[in-house]
Design a protein around this motif. Structure first.
Motif, PDB file in Angstrom:
ATOM      1  N   ALA A 486      24.357 -24.188  39.998  1.00  0.00           N
ATOM      2  CA  ALA A 486      24.420 -22.804  39.519  1.00  0.00           C
ATOM      3  C   ALA A 486      23.914 -22.713  38.085  1.00  0.00           C
ATOM      4  O   ALA A 486      23.189 -21.775  37.728  1.00  0.00           O
ATOM      5  CB  ALA A 486      25.851 -22.278  39.623  1.00  0.00           C
ATOM      6  N   LEU A 487      24.290 -23.682  37.252  1.00  0.00           N
ATOM      7  CA  LEU A 487      23.810 -23.675  35.871  1.00  0.00           C
ATOM      8  C   LEU A 487      22.297 -23.862  35.825  1.00  0.00           C
ATOM      9  O   LEU A 487      21.588 -23.170  35.092  1.00  0.00           O
ATOM     10  CB  LEU A 487      24.484 -24.797  35.080  1.00  0.00           C
ATOM     11  CG  LEU A 487      25.941 -24.565  34.670  1.00  0.00           C
ATOM     12  CD1 LEU A 487      26.534 -25.837  34.082  1.00  0.00           C
ATOM     13  CD2 LEU A 487      26.044 -23.423  33.664  1.00  0.00           C
ATOM     14  N   ARG A 488      21.810 -24.792  36.615  1.00  0.00           N
ATOM     15  CA  ARG A 488      20.371 -25.094  36.616  1.00  0.00           C
ATOM     16  C   ARG A 488      19.548 -23.879  37.045  1.00  0.00           C
ATOM     17  O   ARG A 488      18.514 -23.582  36.454  1.00  0.00           O
ATOM     18  CB  ARG A 488      20.112 -26.284  37.545  1.00  0.00           C
ATOM     19  CG  ARG A 488      18.733 -26.894  37.407  1.00  0.00           C
ATOM     20  CD  ARG A 488      18.607 -28.128  38.280  1.00  0.00           C
ATOM     21  NE  ARG A 488      19.493 -29.201  37.825  1.00  0.00           N
ATOM     22  CZ  ARG A 488      20.547 -29.643  38.500  1.00  0.00           C
ATOM     23  NH1 ARG A 488      20.862 -29.117  39.669  1.00  0.00           N
ATOM     24  NH2 ARG A 488      21.281 -30.621  38.028  1.00  0.00           N
ATOM     25  N   SER A 489      20.025 -23.185  38.063  1.00  0.00           N
ATOM     26  CA  SER A 489      19.269 -22.029  38.560  1.00  0.00           C
ATOM     27  C   SER A 489      19.266 -20.884  37.569  1.00  0.00           C
ATOM     28  O   SER A 489      18.360 -20.044  37.580  1.00  0.00           O
ATOM     29  CB  SER A 489      19.858 -21.559  39.896  1.00  0.00           C
ATOM     30  OG  SER A 489      21.181 -21.082  39.721  1.00  0.00           O
ATOM     31  N   SER A 490      20.270 -20.834  36.681  1.00  0.00           N
ATOM     32  CA  SER A 490      20.335 -19.739  35.702  1.00  0.00           C
ATOM     33  C   SER A 490      19.583 -20.068  34.424  1.00  0.00           C
ATOM     34  O   SER A 490      19.398 -19.193  33.577  1.00  0.00           O
ATOM     35  CB  SER A 490      21.797 -19.421  35.373  1.00  0.00           C
ATOM     36  OG  SER A 490      22.405 -20.509  34.688  1.00  0.00           O
ATOM     37  N   LEU A 491      19.151 -21.315  34.259  1.00  0.00           N
ATOM     38  CA  LEU A 491      18.506 -21.714  33.008  1.00  0.00           C
ATOM     39  C   LEU A 491      17.178 -22.421  33.256  1.00  0.00           C
ATOM     40  O   LEU A 491      16.915 -23.477  32.700  1.00  0.00           O
ATOM     41  CB  LEU A 491      19.430 -22.654  32.217  1.00  0.00           C
ATOM     42  CG  LEU A 491      20.728 -22.060  31.702  1.00  0.00           C
ATOM     43  CD1 LEU A 491      21.536 -23.131  31.009  1.00  0.00           C
ATOM     44  CD2 LEU A 491      20.468 -20.914  30.747  1.00  0.00           C
ATOM     45  N   THR A 492      16.352 -21.852  34.079  1.00  0.00           N
ATOM     46  CA  THR A 492      15.066 -22.494  34.390  1.00  0.00           C
ATOM     47  C   THR A 492      13.920 -21.958  33.543  1.00  0.00           C
ATOM     48  O   THR A 492      12.850 -22.540  33.515  1.00  0.00           O
ATOM     49  CB  THR A 492      14.713 -22.294  35.869  1.00  0.00           C
ATOM     50  OG1 THR A 492      14.753 -20.893  36.177  1.00  0.00           O
ATOM     51  CG2 THR A 492      15.690 -23.042  36.752  1.00  0.00           C
ATOM     52  N   ALA A 493      14.154 -20.847  32.841  1.00  0.00           N
ATOM     53  CA  ALA A 493      13.067 -20.290  32.018  1.00  0.00           C
ATOM     54  C   ALA A 493      12.852 -21.168  30.795  1.00  0.00           C
ATOM     55  O   ALA A 493      13.776 -21.430  30.039  1.00  0.00           O
ATOM     56  CB  ALA A 493      13.419 -18.862  31.587  1.00  0.00           C
ATOM     57  N   PRO A 494      11.617 -21.641  30.533  1.00  0.00           N
ATOM     58  CA  PRO A 494      11.369 -22.574  29.435  1.00  0.00           C
ATOM     59  C   PRO A 494      11.106 -21.922  28.087  1.00  0.00           C
ATOM     60  O   PRO A 494      10.745 -22.589  27.139  1.00  0.00           O
ATOM     61  CB  PRO A 494      10.124 -23.326  29.907  1.00  0.00           C
ATOM     62  CG  PRO A 494       9.364 -22.297  30.695  1.00  0.00           C
ATOM     63  CD  PRO A 494      10.410 -21.446  31.362  1.00  0.00           C
ATOM     64  N   ALA A 495      11.300 -20.621  27.959  1.00  0.00           N
ATOM     65  CA  ALA A 495      10.881 -19.917  26.754  1.00  0.00           C
ATOM     66  C   ALA A 495      11.551 -20.444  25.494  1.00  0.00           C
ATOM     67  O   ALA A 495      10.931 -20.522  24.434  1.00  0.00           O
ATOM     68  CB  ALA A 495      11.160 -18.421  26.911  1.00  0.00           C
ATOM     69  N   ASP A 496      12.836 -20.831  25.567  1.00  0.00           N
ATOM     70  CA  ASP A 496      13.546 -21.241  24.358  1.00  0.00           C
ATOM     71  C   ASP A 496      13.713 -22.751  24.280  1.00  0.00           C
ATOM     72  O   ASP A 496      14.600 -23.257  23.615  1.00  0.00           O
ATOM     73  CB  ASP A 496      14.907 -20.573  24.268  1.00  0.00           C
ATOM     74  CG  ASP A 496      15.790 -20.884  25.486  1.00  0.00           C
ATOM     75  OD1 ASP A 496      15.241 -21.325  26.498  1.00  0.00           O
ATOM     76  OD2 ASP A 496      17.022 -20.689  25.366  1.00  0.00           O
ATOM     77  N   LEU A 497      12.829 -23.495  24.954  1.00  0.00           N
ATOM     78  CA  LEU A 497      12.922 -24.948  24.920  1.00  0.00           C
ATOM     79  C   LEU A 497      12.530 -25.465  23.546  1.00  0.00           C
ATOM     80  O   LEU A 497      11.605 -24.992  22.912  1.00  0.00           O
ATOM     81  CB  LEU A 497      12.010 -25.580  25.970  1.00  0.00           C
ATOM     82  CG  LEU A 497      12.435 -25.454  27.428  1.00  0.00           C
ATOM     83  CD1 LEU A 497      11.359 -26.065  28.310  1.00  0.00           C
ATOM     84  CD2 LEU A 497      13.768 -26.151  27.677  1.00  0.00           C
ATOM     85  N   ALA A 498      13.248 -26.480  23.079  1.00  0.00           N
ATOM     86  CA  ALA A 498      12.848 -27.187  21.871  1.00  0.00           C
ATOM     87  C   ALA A 498      11.641 -28.053  22.186  1.00  0.00           C
ATOM     88  O   ALA A 498      11.327 -28.318  23.342  1.00  0.00           O
ATOM     89  CB  ALA A 498      14.008 -28.067  21.388  1.00  0.00           C
ATOM     90  N   PRO A 499      10.924 -28.486  21.164  1.00  0.00           N
ATOM     91  CA  PRO A 499       9.763 -29.353  21.431  1.00  0.00           C
ATOM     92  C   PRO A 499      10.185 -30.599  22.207  1.00  0.00           C
ATOM     93  O   PRO A 499      11.256 -31.152  21.974  1.00  0.00           O
ATOM     94  CB  PRO A 499       9.283 -29.716  20.024  1.00  0.00           C
ATOM     95  CG  PRO A 499       9.784 -28.623  19.148  1.00  0.00           C
ATOM     96  CD  PRO A 499      11.092 -28.186  19.746  1.00  0.00           C
ATOM     97  N   ALA A 500       9.340 -31.032  23.110  1.00  0.00           N
ATOM     98  CA  ALA A 500       9.646 -32.214  23.904  1.00  0.00           C
ATOM     99  C   ALA A 500       9.643 -33.445  23.025  1.00  0.00           C
ATOM    100  O   ALA A 500       8.914 -33.526  22.039  1.00  0.00           O
ATOM    101  CB  ALA A 500       8.630 -32.360  25.038  1.00  0.00           C
ATOM    102  N   HIS A 501      10.463 -34.414  23.389  1.00  0.00           N
ATOM    103  CA  HIS A 501      10.484 -35.684  22.658  1.00  0.00           C
ATOM    104  C   HIS A 501       9.179 -36.426  22.888  1.00  0.00           C
ATOM    105  O   HIS A 501       8.493 -36.227  23.898  1.00  0.00           O
ATOM    106  CB  HIS A 501      11.680 -36.530  23.117  1.00  0.00           C
ATOM    107  CG  HIS A 501      11.671 -36.839  24.585  1.00  0.00           C
ATOM    108  ND1 HIS A 501      10.889 -37.837  25.124  1.00  0.00           N
ATOM    109  CD2 HIS A 501      12.329 -36.265  25.624  1.00  0.00           C
ATOM    110  CE1 HIS A 501      11.102 -37.885  26.442  1.00  0.00           C
ATOM    111  NE2 HIS A 501      11.953 -36.945  26.758  1.00  0.00           N
TER     112      HIS A 501
END
Length: 502
Positions: A486-501
């Motif tokens: 349920a958490l994963r399905s609600s947070l799939t939008a990448p707009a506020d992702l921090a830079p990838a390692h």
């Protein structure tokens, strides 16, 4: 203690101590062993009159306020020669219909006032009791005896459906011999207590364990219709409970509510946590709230029970879930079941000392192999045989070339003084494939930047959460486990992702 059935255990306890209190639901009259035996026999006769035969499956749909009626219905079904299918009244109608259809339930016994859509008949315990009590005999037997021959140890007794957090729920089948394993001894469990308090829901493996405790353990088992920290603490205090069982989410709620300052919890000598790993900071805080209690973590699964590991909280081993007990075994192995060397991370397998369980209708499942049960967790054993979990196999975040343990991330986030609860999980990333996200419940606002600054030095760059969100509460299934799907399905939008390692 071999060749036992749970129905025989109830009959023996009722004969030995008919007035002894087995189960107390807050606000209701206590259920004694004598009445439990009598009422379940009446209900069994009513089921047989309705056409229930040996080997049938019967659904039981009850809420947590109906524990006494549920206990009667469970044993009524078993005395009728059938297998009980415990189901929570909190299930979605679609899930309920799937489970009843999957096991081919002949009908449903349910709580009074509850409407259940089923293909077969539905009835409440009260109706069946009335039908049975109106009869003076059945095939020459008195109404105090069940009309069927007693169940055998290898008869199917229970089908318990998994939570389905990683896929479609599966029905786990257990025989009488499995459920009755370790019961019936002269020394009854938890002899240090007159009362055992819990808040596990009906339809879960932990709840079923408490039902067997009500049958076989020394203390009377006490529960309440709905968990709140204040009500639960007041229940412990009023009964001077020596033993308490809960899930980590309840423990966190109790601590955050400050119940130790308002209630006397000094009677508790054993506090057991089940259903999910108990975070080390939470276990440490519980030692202060329950000053005389040994804080104990129980690790098992619906498939593996009664196999389990037990860990009494040890600051020297804060991340361990303990060692195998009571004849059970644990090993680390490959997906094919090949043992791995000590200290190497692999899949956790457990071996039950009792008759093994199986998936109903799916005997070829790879979960059960030569008496061993594949737990679905990754972990390792230390030189002393203590088990450490690395993660659920399905929860490991594969980010670039790295594999990240969400349990490790959660432990680090828990260390922040303003974080109440946290769940780590993977979300899609256009470059890395998957990165770590964290959902947290906080006391005071914590920004993503503040959390990452706190975690610097505590987590490696590839473990650092790329996405952080604050929520009012974490979604959980009926067993109290965090629903990461349920958490994963609600947070799939990448707009506020921090830079990838890197």
């Amino acid at each position: 203690m071999v060749n036992l059935t749970v129905t025989q255990l109830l009959r023996d306890r009722a004969l030995a101590d008919p007035e002894g209190v087995a189960l107390i639901v807050q606000g209701s009259a206590p259920l004694t062993y004598g009445r439990w035996d009598e009422r379940s026999t009446e209900l069994a006769n009513g089921l047989v009159e309705r056409g229930v035969t040996r080997g049938d499956r019967v659904g039981l749909v009850f809420g947590n306020g109906d524990w006494a009626d549920y206990a009667v219905a469970f044993f009524g079904v078993l005395k009728a020669g059938a297998a009980a299918v415990p189901l929570s009244d909190a299930l979605a109608p679609a899930d309920l219909r799937f489970m009843l259809g999957h096991c081919g339930a002949a009908g449903v016994v349910h709580a009074e006032g509850l409407e259940v859509a089923a293909d077969g008949w539905t009835v409440t315990p009260g109706v069946l009791r009335a039908e049975a009590s109106a009869q003076t005999s059945y095939d020459g037997r008195s109404a105090g005896d069940a009309v069927t021959d007693p169940p055998r140890p290898d008869d199917l007794a229970q089908i318990l459906y998994t939570s389905g957090t990683t896929g479609r729920p599966k029905g786990v089948a257990a025989t009488h011999a499995n459920l009755a394993y370790g019961c019936g001894g002269k020394r009854r469990p938890f002899a240090h207590s007159r009362h055992l308090v819990h808040a596990f829901p009906i339809g879960t493996n932990a709840g079923q364990t408490m039902l067997i405790n009500a049958l076989d353990a020394h203390p009377a088992v006490v529960t309440l219709p709905r968990f709140t920290p204040g009500r639960f603490a007041a229940l412990i205090e009023s009964y001077r409970a020596g033993t308490v069982f809960l899930v980590p989410a309840m423990a966190i709620e109790l601590l955050n509510a400050g119940i130790a300052g308002r209630h006397d919890l000094s009677s508790v000598l054993l506090l057991g946590s089940a259903a999910a790993p108990l975070p080390a900071p939470v276990a440490a805080a519980l030692t202060g709230a329950f000053p005389n209690a040994t804080i104990t973590n129980y690790y098992t699964s619906t498939e593996a029970a009664p196999a389990q590991t037990i860990m009494m909280f040890d600051p020297e081993r804060p991340g361990s879930v303990g060692r195998a007990v009571a004849g059970g075994r644990v090993r680390i192995a490959t997906p094919q079941g090949e043992p791995l060397p000590q200290g190497e991370t692999g899949e956790v397998w457990m071996r039950s000392p009792a008759a093994p369980r199986s998936y109903y209708g799916d005997p070829g499942s790879g979960t059960f192999r030569d008496g061993w049960i594949r737990m679905g967790d990754l972990g390792y054993l230390d030189p002393d045989g203590y088990l450490y979990l690395v993660d659920r196999e399905s929860d490991v975040v594969k980010s670039g070339a790295h594999k990240v343990s969400t349990i490790h991330v959660e432990e680090a986030v828990f260390g922040h003084p303003d974080v109440v609860e946290a769940a780590a999980f993977g979300v899609p990333h256009p470059v890395m494939g998957t990165v770590v996200a964290v959902a947290m419940v906080v006391r005071e606002p914590v920004t993503a930047e503040e959390l990452r600054l706190f975690l610097t030095g505590r987590l490696a760059p590839h473990e650092m959460p790329a996405q952080v969100v604050t929520v009012g509460e974490l979604p959980r299934n009926a067993g109290g486990k965090v629903d990461k799907r349920a958490l994963r399905s609600s947070l799939t939008a990448p707009a506020d992702l921090a830079p990838a390692h890197e």
